[in-house]
Write a protein that holds these residues in place. Structure first.
Motif, PDB file in Angstrom:
ATOM      1  N   ILE A 137      13.574  -6.380  44.339  1.00 35.81           N
ATOM      2  CA  ILE A 137      13.628  -4.978  44.925  1.00 35.81           C
ATOM      3  C   ILE A 137      14.099  -4.177  43.763  1.00 35.81           C
ATOM      4  N   LEU A 138      14.907  -4.749  42.911  1.00 30.36           N
ATOM      5  CA  LEU A 138      15.863  -3.891  41.905  1.00 30.36           C
ATOM      6  C   LEU A 138      14.800  -3.572  40.862  1.00 30.36           C
ATOM      7  N   PHE A 139      14.107  -4.588  40.596  1.00 29.44           N
ATOM      8  CA  PHE A 139      13.061  -4.377  39.457  1.00 29.44           C
ATOM      9  C   PHE A 139      11.954  -3.429  39.594  1.00 29.44           C
ATOM     10  N   PHE A 140      11.573  -3.232  40.890  1.00 25.08           N
ATOM     11  CA  PHE A 140      10.465  -2.197  41.243  1.00 25.08           C
ATOM     12  C   PHE A 140      11.187  -0.829  41.559  1.00 25.08           C
ATOM     13  N   VAL A 141      12.310  -1.032  42.095  1.00 26.77           N
ATOM     14  CA  VAL A 141      13.122   0.515  42.499  1.00 26.77           C
ATOM     15  C   VAL A 141      13.699   1.032  41.003  1.00 26.77           C
ATOM     16  N   VAL A 142      14.073   0.311  40.183  1.00 22.16           N
ATOM     17  CA  VAL A 142      14.443   0.860  38.929  1.00 22.16           C
ATOM     18  C   VAL A 142      13.444   1.353  38.327  1.00 22.16           C
TER      19      VAL A 142
ATOM     20  N   LEU B  41      10.776   2.649  39.458  1.00 22.06           N
ATOM     21  CA  LEU B  41      10.516   3.993  40.330  1.00 22.06           C
ATOM     22  C   LEU B  41      11.272   5.012  39.910  1.00 22.06           C
ATOM     23  N   VAL B  42      12.613   4.737  40.001  1.00 25.04           N
ATOM     24  CA  VAL B  42      13.628   5.778  39.678  1.00 25.04           C
ATOM     25  C   VAL B  42      13.728   6.220  38.339  1.00 25.04           C
ATOM     26  N   ILE B  43      13.436   5.552  37.339  1.00 25.85           N
ATOM     27  CA  ILE B  43      13.450   5.920  35.972  1.00 25.85           C
ATOM     28  C   ILE B  43      12.163   6.802  35.821  1.00 25.85           C
ATOM     29  N   SER B  44      10.991   6.558  36.259  1.00 29.12           N
ATOM     30  CA  SER B  44       9.902   7.191  36.125  1.00 29.12           C
ATOM     31  C   SER B  44       9.956   8.425  36.806  1.00 29.12           C
ATOM     32  N   ALA B  45      10.687   8.555  38.046  1.00 27.74           N
ATOM     33  CA  ALA B  45      10.666   9.652  38.804  1.00 27.74           C
ATOM     34  C   ALA B  45      11.816  10.733  38.313  1.00 27.74           C
ATOM     35  N   VAL B  46      12.779  10.108  37.648  1.00 24.89           N
ATOM     36  CA  VAL B  46      13.741  11.056  37.049  1.00 24.89           C
ATOM     37  C   VAL B  46      13.286  11.758  35.858  1.00 24.89           C
ATOM     38  N   ALA B  47      12.446  10.825  34.916  1.00 25.55           N
ATOM     39  CA  ALA B  47      12.001  11.531  33.967  1.00 25.55           C
ATOM     40  C   ALA B  47      10.754  12.464  34.234  1.00 25.55           C
ATOM     41  N   THR B  48       9.990  12.164  35.017  1.00 31.47           N
ATOM     42  CA  THR B  48       8.849  13.009  35.445  1.00 31.47           C
ATOM     43  C   THR B  48       9.460  14.575  35.936  1.00 31.47           C
ATOM     44  N   GLU B  49      10.614  14.489  36.714  1.00 31.24           N
ATOM     45  CA  GLU B  49      11.223  15.689  37.372  1.00 31.24           C
ATOM     46  C   GLU B  49      11.910  16.528  36.184  1.00 31.24           C
ATOM     47  N   PHE B  50      12.808  15.597  35.254  1.00 35.41           N
ATOM     48  CA  PHE B  50      13.588  16.713  34.631  1.00 35.41           C
ATOM     49  C   PHE B  50      13.308  16.583  33.337  1.00 35.41           C
TER      50      PHE B  50
ATOM     51  N   VAL C 257       8.779   4.172  28.622  1.00 32.58           N
ATOM     52  CA  VAL C 257      10.022   4.344  28.459  1.00 32.58           C
ATOM     53  C   VAL C 257      10.858   3.688  29.405  1.00 32.58           C
ATOM     54  N   SER C 258      10.189   3.541  30.701  1.00 38.88           N
ATOM     55  CA  SER C 258      10.931   2.842  31.827  1.00 38.88           C
ATOM     56  C   SER C 258      10.812   1.215  31.422  1.00 38.88           C
ATOM     57  N   TRP C 259       9.842   0.803  30.786  1.00 38.92           N
ATOM     58  CA  TRP C 259       9.771  -0.574  30.446  1.00 38.92           C
ATOM     59  C   TRP C 259      10.858  -0.971  29.395  1.00 38.92           C
ATOM     60  N   ILE C 260      10.983   0.063  28.485  1.00 41.34           N
ATOM     61  CA  ILE C 260      12.001  -0.085  27.354  1.00 41.34           C
ATOM     62  C   ILE C 260      13.442  -0.068  27.919  1.00 41.34           C
ATOM     63  N   LEU C 261      13.883   0.956  28.879  1.00 39.92           N
ATOM     64  CA  LEU C 261      15.108   0.783  29.468  1.00 39.92           C
ATOM     65  C   LEU C 261      15.325  -0.520  30.266  1.00 39.92           C
ATOM     66  N   ILE C 262      14.318  -1.106  31.089  1.00 37.83           N
ATOM     67  CA  ILE C 262      14.400  -2.024  31.823  1.00 37.83           C
ATOM     68  C   ILE C 262      14.713  -3.375  31.000  1.00 37.83           C
TER      69      ILE C 262
ATOM     70  N   LEU D  57      21.219  -6.632  27.969  1.00 40.19           N
ATOM     71  CA  LEU D  57      22.629  -6.462  28.513  1.00 40.19           C
ATOM     72  C   LEU D  57      23.154  -7.149  29.424  1.00 40.19           C
ATOM     73  N   LEU D  58      22.328  -7.428  30.448  1.00 42.93           N
ATOM     74  CA  LEU D  58      22.630  -8.485  31.656  1.00 42.93           C
ATOM     75  C   LEU D  58      22.906  -9.728  31.352  1.00 42.93           C
ATOM     76  N   VAL D  59      21.901 -10.524  30.481  1.00 43.73           N
ATOM     77  CA  VAL D  59      22.118 -11.636  30.109  1.00 43.73           C
ATOM     78  C   VAL D  59      23.078 -11.784  29.036  1.00 43.73           C
ATOM     79  N   ILE D  60      23.623 -10.769  28.227  1.00 44.16           N
ATOM     80  CA  ILE D  60      24.691 -10.854  27.335  1.00 44.16           C
ATOM     81  C   ILE D  60      26.031 -11.052  27.882  1.00 44.16           C
ATOM     82  N   PHE D  61      26.107 -10.032  29.072  1.00 47.98           N
ATOM     83  CA  PHE D  61      27.660  -9.769  29.645  1.00 47.98           C
ATOM     84  C   PHE D  61      27.489 -10.693  30.895  1.00 47.98           C
TER      85      PHE D  61
END
Length: 328
Positions: free
Chosen positions: A267-272, A274-283, A297-302, A308-312
């Motif tokens: 759920i987080l994978f697909f939602v994140v 979506l959110v990155i793409s929607a925010v970038a498209t809007e702003f 860009v959304s794939w780069i950020l994911i 970061l998750l694997v490290i920390f």
């Protein structure tokens, strides 16, 4: 405010999408392989293809839905058996190389032009050719239904019936996994993951247990393949290397060796995304980032967030560090 409400509705639609459920199912199977048994399976997409094609081809040849599901399960289990017999004695990266190679063999065979009458070749098979039997089982009335702002046909292609089947299977397999891992059989699997030699010294056949885990997780992956193809089509390239890597990302995000990790991770994978793409498209003006660049860009950020998750927090969101002992 309107953008926020629209985004929340899109998030809900994405979370309940059958494709999201398909990835949950396949990730549950991968979690049985790696999270609970320690098998470095990098070819889960191959099980999805085998299961999906087993179902689709069976239905298109006149078998009913339930016989087709049985054939899909048997096909996935047979693939696991043929893959496991020569490879389960391998460890770590060697097993990973073999499994990703096996999945690629399945994909390339399905793409063969000579097999187009059976598999559809590179173009695959469209869902109207195999959805009729499944739609006939729907108990829902004709028409459309709105729920929480979502409006879909009760029975059709993008419908409530597909979502009920998909998430019903997710609930079933989460329950099955929870029961299995609380059983003596599941405790043996965890022992193999942590110290295979110690389990073998107790008189347990580790090869047999690993084979059983590979077959069970493979059948779960096969069900993920069935759900994956229902909305549109089955296509060999739609379940390739990228699908397996996404499944690993989902499992690690939610937490390996956890029951609900694949659900949360998917759920987080697909939602994140979506959110990155929607925010970038809007702003962000289209002169800076167009739709294709936004997707990149959304794939780069994911990917960065996963690093970061694997490290920390290598155990994932729901994971436990004590569960990260692997005998590889």
């Amino acid at each position: 405010m309107e953008f926020l409400l629209s985004l929340l509705q899109s998030i809900l639609q994405t979370a309940l999408n059958p494709v999201t459920a398909a990835f949950v199912l396949a990730a549950i199977g991968l979690n049985v392989h790696f999270g609970f048994t320690g098998l470095m399976n990098m070819g889960q997409a191959g099980f999805m293809l085998i299961g999906g094609y087993g179902f689709v081809i069976s239905v298109m040849n006149g078998l009913g839905v339930f016989p087709a599901i049985i054939i899909s399960m048997l096909s996935s289990a047979l693939f696991a058996l043929l893959l496991g017999i020569p490879t389960l004695k391998l460890r770590g990266d060697y097993l990973a190389i073999v499994t990703i190679g096996a999945a690629e063999i399945v994909r390339m065979v399905a793409r063969l032009a000579n097999l187009s009458p059976i598999t559809g070749g590179p173009s695959g098979i469209q869902s109207p050719n195999f959805r009729v039997e499944l739609n006939a089982l729907s108990p829902l009335p004709e028409g459309r239904t709105s729920f929480l702002g979502m409006n879909y046909m009760n029975t059709g292609v993008d419908d409530w019936w597909s979502r009920i089947i998909a998430w019903g299977l997710v609930a079933l397999f989460l329950l099955i996994t929870w029961l299995l891992m609380r059983s003596p059989w599941g405790r043996v699997l965890k022992g193999i993951r942590e110290d295979e030699d110690a389990v073998r010294s107790l008189g347990k056949s580790t090869f047999s247990y690993k084979m059983q885990a590979l077959m069970i997780g493979g059948v779960m992956g096969g069900f993920g393949g069935i759900i994956m193809v229902l909305p549109s089509a089955i296509n060999p390239d739609g379940m390739g290397r990228a699908t397996t890597f996404n499944l690993w990302m989902i499992m690690l995000l939610g937490g390996a060796a956890t029951i609900l990790g694949p659900l949360l991770g998917s759920i987080l994978f697909f939602v994140v995304r979506l959110v990155i793409s929607a925010v970038a498209t809007e702003f962000v003006p289209s002169s800076i980032l167009d739709a294709q660049q936004t997707e990149i860009v959304s794939w780069i950020l994911i990917g960065s967030m996963l690093m970061l998750l694997v490290i920390f927090r290598p155990q994932g969101i729901l994971g436990n560090k004590k569960e990260l002992s692997f005998n590889v």
